[in-house]
Each structure stands twice: as C-alpha cells, then as structure tokens.
Design a protein around this motif. Structure first.
Motif, PDB file in Angstrom:
ATOM      1  N   HIS A 271     -15.879   5.491 -15.683  1.00 16.61           N
ATOM      2  CA  HIS A 271     -15.806   5.214 -16.867  1.00 16.61           C
ATOM      3  C   HIS A 271     -15.074   6.354 -17.722  1.00 16.61           C
ATOM      4  O   HIS A 271     -16.036   7.395 -17.923  1.00 16.61           O
ATOM      5  N   PHE A 272     -14.058   6.634 -18.176  1.00 18.58           N
ATOM      6  CA  PHE A 272     -13.361   7.733 -18.818  1.00 18.58           C
ATOM      7  C   PHE A 272     -13.561   7.486 -20.308  1.00 18.58           C
ATOM      8  O   PHE A 272     -13.496   6.487 -21.006  1.00 18.58           O
TER       9      PHE A 272
ATOM     10  N   TYR B  30      -5.720   3.277  -7.605  1.00 20.06           N
ATOM     11  CA  TYR B  30      -6.881   4.065  -7.691  1.00 20.06           C
ATOM     12  C   TYR B  30      -6.276   5.607  -8.019  1.00 20.06           C
ATOM     13  O   TYR B  30      -5.208   5.855  -7.710  1.00 20.06           O
ATOM     14  N   THR B  31      -7.189   6.161  -8.368  1.00 20.44           N
ATOM     15  CA  THR B  31      -7.036   7.549  -8.835  1.00 20.44           C
ATOM     16  C   THR B  31      -7.934   8.713  -8.751  1.00 20.44           C
ATOM     17  O   THR B  31      -9.146   8.085  -8.429  1.00 20.44           O
ATOM     18  N   GLU B  32      -7.547   9.743  -8.422  1.00 17.69           N
ATOM     19  CA  GLU B  32      -8.634  10.858  -8.285  1.00 17.69           C
ATOM     20  C   GLU B  32      -8.978  11.251  -9.868  1.00 17.69           C
ATOM     21  O   GLU B  32      -8.063  11.221 -10.775  1.00 17.69           O
ATOM     22  N   LEU B  33      -9.995  11.845  -9.909  1.00 16.67           N
ATOM     23  CA  LEU B  33     -10.724  12.076 -11.089  1.00 16.67           C
ATOM     24  C   LEU B  33      -9.755  13.303 -11.975  1.00 16.67           C
ATOM     25  O   LEU B  33      -9.645  12.954 -13.153  1.00 16.67           O
ATOM     26  N   GLU B  34      -9.690  14.334 -11.311  1.00  9.25           N
ATOM     27  CA  GLU B  34      -8.770  15.303 -12.102  1.00  9.25           C
ATOM     28  C   GLU B  34      -7.405  14.791 -12.384  1.00  9.25           C
ATOM     29  O   GLU B  34      -6.798  15.389 -13.278  1.00  9.25           O
ATOM     30  N   ALA B  35      -6.818  14.198 -11.498  1.00  5.27           N
ATOM     31  CA  ALA B  35      -5.413  13.830 -11.939  1.00  5.27           C
ATOM     32  C   ALA B  35      -5.536  12.945 -13.051  1.00  5.27           C
ATOM     33  O   ALA B  35      -4.631  12.664 -13.759  1.00  5.27           O
TER      34      ALA B  35
ATOM     35  N   VAL C 208     -17.026  11.534 -18.512  1.00 10.33           N
ATOM     36  CA  VAL C 208     -16.856  10.606 -17.494  1.00 10.33           C
ATOM     37  C   VAL C 208     -18.225   9.989 -16.569  1.00 10.33           C
ATOM     38  O   VAL C 208     -18.965  10.979 -16.425  1.00 10.33           O
ATOM     39  N   PHE C 209     -18.346   8.908 -16.772  1.00 10.46           N
ATOM     40  CA  PHE C 209     -19.487   8.397 -16.087  1.00 10.46           C
ATOM     41  C   PHE C 209     -19.146   7.530 -14.774  1.00 10.46           C
ATOM     42  O   PHE C 209     -17.885   7.092 -14.836  1.00 10.46           O
ATOM     43  N   GLY C 210     -19.941   7.479 -13.748  1.00  9.09           N
ATOM     44  CA  GLY C 210     -19.754   6.602 -12.521  1.00  9.09           C
ATOM     45  C   GLY C 210     -20.356   5.374 -12.864  1.00  9.09           C
ATOM     46  O   GLY C 210     -20.799   5.121 -13.661  1.00  9.09           O
ATOM     47  N   ASN C 211     -20.061   4.419 -11.818  1.00 11.02           N
ATOM     48  CA  ASN C 211     -20.646   3.090 -11.675  1.00 11.02           C
ATOM     49  C   ASN C 211     -22.253   2.950 -11.237  1.00 11.02           C
ATOM     50  O   ASN C 211     -22.874   2.158 -11.556  1.00 11.02           O
ATOM     51  N   VAL C 212     -22.417   4.267 -10.787  1.00  8.79           N
ATOM     52  CA  VAL C 212     -23.590   4.034 -10.061  1.00  8.79           C
ATOM     53  C   VAL C 212     -25.000   4.342 -10.796  1.00  8.79           C
ATOM     54  O   VAL C 212     -25.976   3.553 -10.582  1.00  8.79           O
ATOM     55  N   ASP C 213     -24.946   5.139 -11.748  1.00  7.18           N
ATOM     56  CA  ASP C 213     -26.020   5.154 -12.596  1.00  7.18           C
ATOM     57  C   ASP C 213     -25.431   5.752 -14.067  1.00  7.18           C
ATOM     58  O   ASP C 213     -24.409   5.590 -14.210  1.00  7.18           O
ATOM     59  N   ALA C 214     -26.700   6.063 -15.019  1.00  8.33           N
ATOM     60  CA  ALA C 214     -26.240   6.307 -16.447  1.00  8.33           C
ATOM     61  C   ALA C 214     -25.642   7.693 -16.709  1.00  8.33           C
ATOM     62  O   ALA C 214     -25.823   8.219 -17.647  1.00  8.33           O
ATOM     63  N   ALA C 215     -25.874   8.567 -15.481  1.00 14.58           N
ATOM     64  CA  ALA C 215     -25.775   9.905 -15.645  1.00 14.58           C
ATOM     65  C   ALA C 215     -24.328  10.337 -15.927  1.00 14.58           C
ATOM     66  O   ALA C 215     -23.454   9.838 -14.945  1.00 14.58           O
TER      67      ALA C 215
ATOM     68  N   ASN D  15       0.832  -1.252   0.112  1.00 19.68           N
ATOM     69  CA  ASN D  15      -0.254  -0.068  -0.047  1.00 19.68           C
ATOM     70  C   ASN D  15       0.978   1.206   0.015  1.00 19.68           C
ATOM     71  O   ASN D  15       1.784   1.426   0.759  1.00 19.68           O
ATOM     72  N   ARG D  16       0.658   2.143  -1.113  1.00 22.71           N
ATOM     73  CA  ARG D  16       1.491   3.411  -0.937  1.00 22.71           C
ATOM     74  C   ARG D  16       0.313   4.505  -1.501  1.00 22.71           C
ATOM     75  O   ARG D  16      -0.503   4.096  -2.264  1.00 22.71           O
ATOM     76  N   GLU D  17       0.487   5.815  -0.939  1.00 17.04           N
ATOM     77  CA  GLU D  17      -0.286   6.894  -1.231  1.00 17.04           C
ATOM     78  C   GLU D  17       0.544   7.856  -1.911  1.00 17.04           C
ATOM     79  O   GLU D  17       1.674   8.216  -1.572  1.00 17.04           O
ATOM     80  N   PHE D  18       0.175   8.443  -2.982  1.00 23.43           N
ATOM     81  CA  PHE D  18       1.057   9.567  -3.790  1.00 23.43           C
ATOM     82  C   PHE D  18       0.055  10.561  -4.125  1.00 23.43           C
ATOM     83  O   PHE D  18      -1.203  10.547  -3.584  1.00 23.43           O
ATOM     84  N   ASP D  19       0.447  11.559  -4.885  1.00 20.27           N
ATOM     85  CA  ASP D  19      -0.175  12.835  -5.122  1.00 20.27           C
ATOM     86  C   ASP D  19      -1.165  12.372  -6.291  1.00 20.27           C
ATOM     87  O   ASP D  19      -0.818  12.194  -7.523  1.00 20.27           O
ATOM     88  N   GLY D  20      -2.577  12.418  -5.936  1.00 16.25           N
ATOM     89  CA  GLY D  20      -3.367  12.041  -6.972  1.00 16.25           C
ATOM     90  C   GLY D  20      -3.963  10.497  -7.163  1.00 16.25           C
ATOM     91  O   GLY D  20      -4.587  10.165  -7.984  1.00 16.25           O
ATOM     92  N   TYR D  21      -2.925   9.845  -6.680  1.00 14.28           N
ATOM     93  CA  TYR D  21      -3.279   8.281  -7.030  1.00 14.28           C
ATOM     94  C   TYR D  21      -2.674   7.550  -5.634  1.00 14.28           C
ATOM     95  O   TYR D  21      -1.908   7.929  -4.858  1.00 14.28           O
ATOM     96  N   ALA D  22      -3.018   6.134  -5.603  1.00 18.66           N
ATOM     97  CA  ALA D  22      -2.582   5.323  -4.793  1.00 18.66           C
ATOM     98  C   ALA D  22      -2.562   3.788  -5.238  1.00 18.66           C
ATOM     99  O   ALA D  22      -3.263   3.377  -6.079  1.00 18.66           O
TER     100      ALA D  22
END
Length: 289
Positions: A266-267, A224-229, A244-251, A202-209
């Motif tokens: 989903h980019f 794992y990533t941040e959206l803006e990164a 960009v879509f999320g996994n939760v819904d179709a919006a 496990n490691r954490e960095f600027d904008g991702y891990a």
C-alpha cells in the motif's frame, strides 16, 4: 474512452462473471491490516477535502472514505461495477471512467486519490504510467495518492496450478469432505484452462512483470512490481513516497526488510508543492524531439 488491450479484455471478462459481480457487490471492510493502517495514516490530512476513489467496484471503500469527507467522487471503468455501486450507495457520485484518461476531472483538485485492491495492476506498463500521470494531474499540490500493488518478490508471483490441486481436508464429517472434493473437481478444469491460455502473456522486465494471477481461477493477468522500482516511477512524476505498508500487518515497511511474505504493498505518495503538470505520452514525445 476505455482501452481495449488483450489484458483489458481478459480482466474485464473475469470481472463480468456472476461470481465476481456478486463478490464485489457484497464486499465490505478492509482488505487487510495494511490497508486499514494506510487509511488511518492519511485520514487527518485529507479530512473534509475532495477525495477521488478510483476503481470503486461495488463500493467497498465508499463508507470509510465518505466518513472522511462528503466531497467524494468515485469512478470505475466497468459499467457493471458502476451500476452495482450506485445501487449499493444511492446518492453518491459514481462515474464510469477509465483511470488512464480522466480528462473530465479538473487539474489540481483532489486532496486524496485512492486506487485500492490492486486495481492499478490490471493494466499494462503504458497504462500504468498513464494512470500515475493522471493521478499527478488531478492531485492538488501537497495532495496524497494511496494505491495498492502486487509485490514481484511476494508469494503470489509464483503461484501455479498446485494451488488448485489440494486434496480434500481430512474430516470426520463426510459432507465436508464431499464439498471440498467437489470444489476441487469444479475449479480445477477452469483454472487449468485459464492458466494455460493466459500464461502466454507472462513477461519479466527490469523491476516489474506481467503475469497470470491465481485470483478468479487464473482468470486475470496483472502487473507485479518491485518496491524500489515503484518508488522511482512515482518520483519521476513528482510523487514522493512517504510510507509503504504491506498486507501482512499494520506496521510501515522498513528499509532492508525481508519482503518475501508480503503479497502486496500500500503506497502513499505526496505530490510536490508547486509541481509542474506532467505531459501525456504524445506530448512528451513531441517535447523531447
């Protein structure tokens, strides 16, 4: 040639298991509403044009993408998955290939490159950069890339062993209670073992891990990533994020939206028209001297 980092070895071991091969071999349909919406968003723009399906696994994405175009190529870096996909979809072009090095594929050829089911998260930062460079290389100007990736600020990032410590559900059916109890007793020791040994990575960095993931009983280590990164990483390669879509819904996700409940993104990004080929890592080092 397939890379052989510690993360690669851990993840390939999980995906070679009988359970994983069985699951990938029978999986069908969309992973979530966001994936279905993302495919619908690109469909008319790539219909009838060359499509590259990266990390195809057992072939879950073959039918929906071949419905868009018969000019279809699938690749996966695990020979076991290639064999399963070929068995499930005879006659489809499926090649063993590491997404970090797809030199066998031509420059500027594909209208769509898709890497579904968070497959890009299976490698380290350097590997991810290599994959994105390869996407930029094989895409034609104006072509689209569609991939999913885990949200650093989402619910799965902090999952721990409590996920496997849930008591059996209350039920009037003693068989159901027994099955649930047996599942906990069976899964917990392996999940604990995997969690403890993989957490050292496990490691954490600027904008991702990089972090062990609860999937496969904490059997994989992922990005794992941040959206803006992620937006910035794509932009550096001439890939402009369109939606960009999320996994939760179709919006589509909105600027400023709370992303705390989004497990993954989903980019969809477009290669700039007339984009210049990005040099590989070693070429870049020489050019910058």
């Amino acid at each position: 040639m397939t890379a052989d980092t510690v993360q690669d070895r851990i993840n390939r071991h999980a995906w070679r298991s009988w359970g994983a091969r069985r699951w990938f071999g029978t999986a069908s349909d969309w992973t979530d509403p966001g994936e279905a919406a993302a495919i619908a968003w690109v469909a008319d723009q790539v219909r009838g044009q060359p499509i590259l399906d990266v990390g195809v696994g057992g072939g879950r994405t073959v039918p929906p993408l071949r419905a868009l175009s018969s000019d279809y190529t699938a690749v996966d870096y695990m020979p076991e998955m290639v064999a399963i996909c070929r068995r499930n979809h005879p006659g489809v072009r499926v090649e063993q290939m590491d997404a970090r090095d797809m030199a066998a594929l031509p420059d500027g050829h594909f209208a769509l490159v898709m890497f579904s089911f968070n497959g890009i998260d299976a490698v380290d930062h350097a590997g991810r950069e290599a994959i994105l460079r390869e996407f930029a290389r094989v895409l034609r100007p104006g072509g689209l890339v569609l991939f999913s990736t885990h949200n650093l600020r989402g619910p799965s990032y902090r999952e721990n062993l409590s996920k496997f410590l849930r008591l059996p559900r209350l039920s009037a059916n003693p068989v159901a209670v027994g099955v649930d109890a047996a599942r906990v007793l069976c899964n917990l020791p392996l999940a604990t073992f995997n969690y403890l040994r993989h957490s050292r990575l496990n490691r954490e960095f600027d904008g991702y891990a990089i972090r062990v993931c609860a999937a496969h009983k904490f059997g994989i280590v992922i990005f794992y990533t941040e959206l803006e990164a992620q937006r910035r990483a794509l932009a550096r390669l001439g890939l402009h994020t369109e939606v960009v879509f999320g996994n939760v819904d179709a919006a589509p996700l909105r600027d400023g939206q709370d992303l705390g409940e989004v497990y993954w993104f989903h980019f969809i990004a477009r290669k700039a028209a007339g984009a210049v080929r990005q040099p590989a890592g070693n070429e870049r080092a020489v050019n910058e001297q």
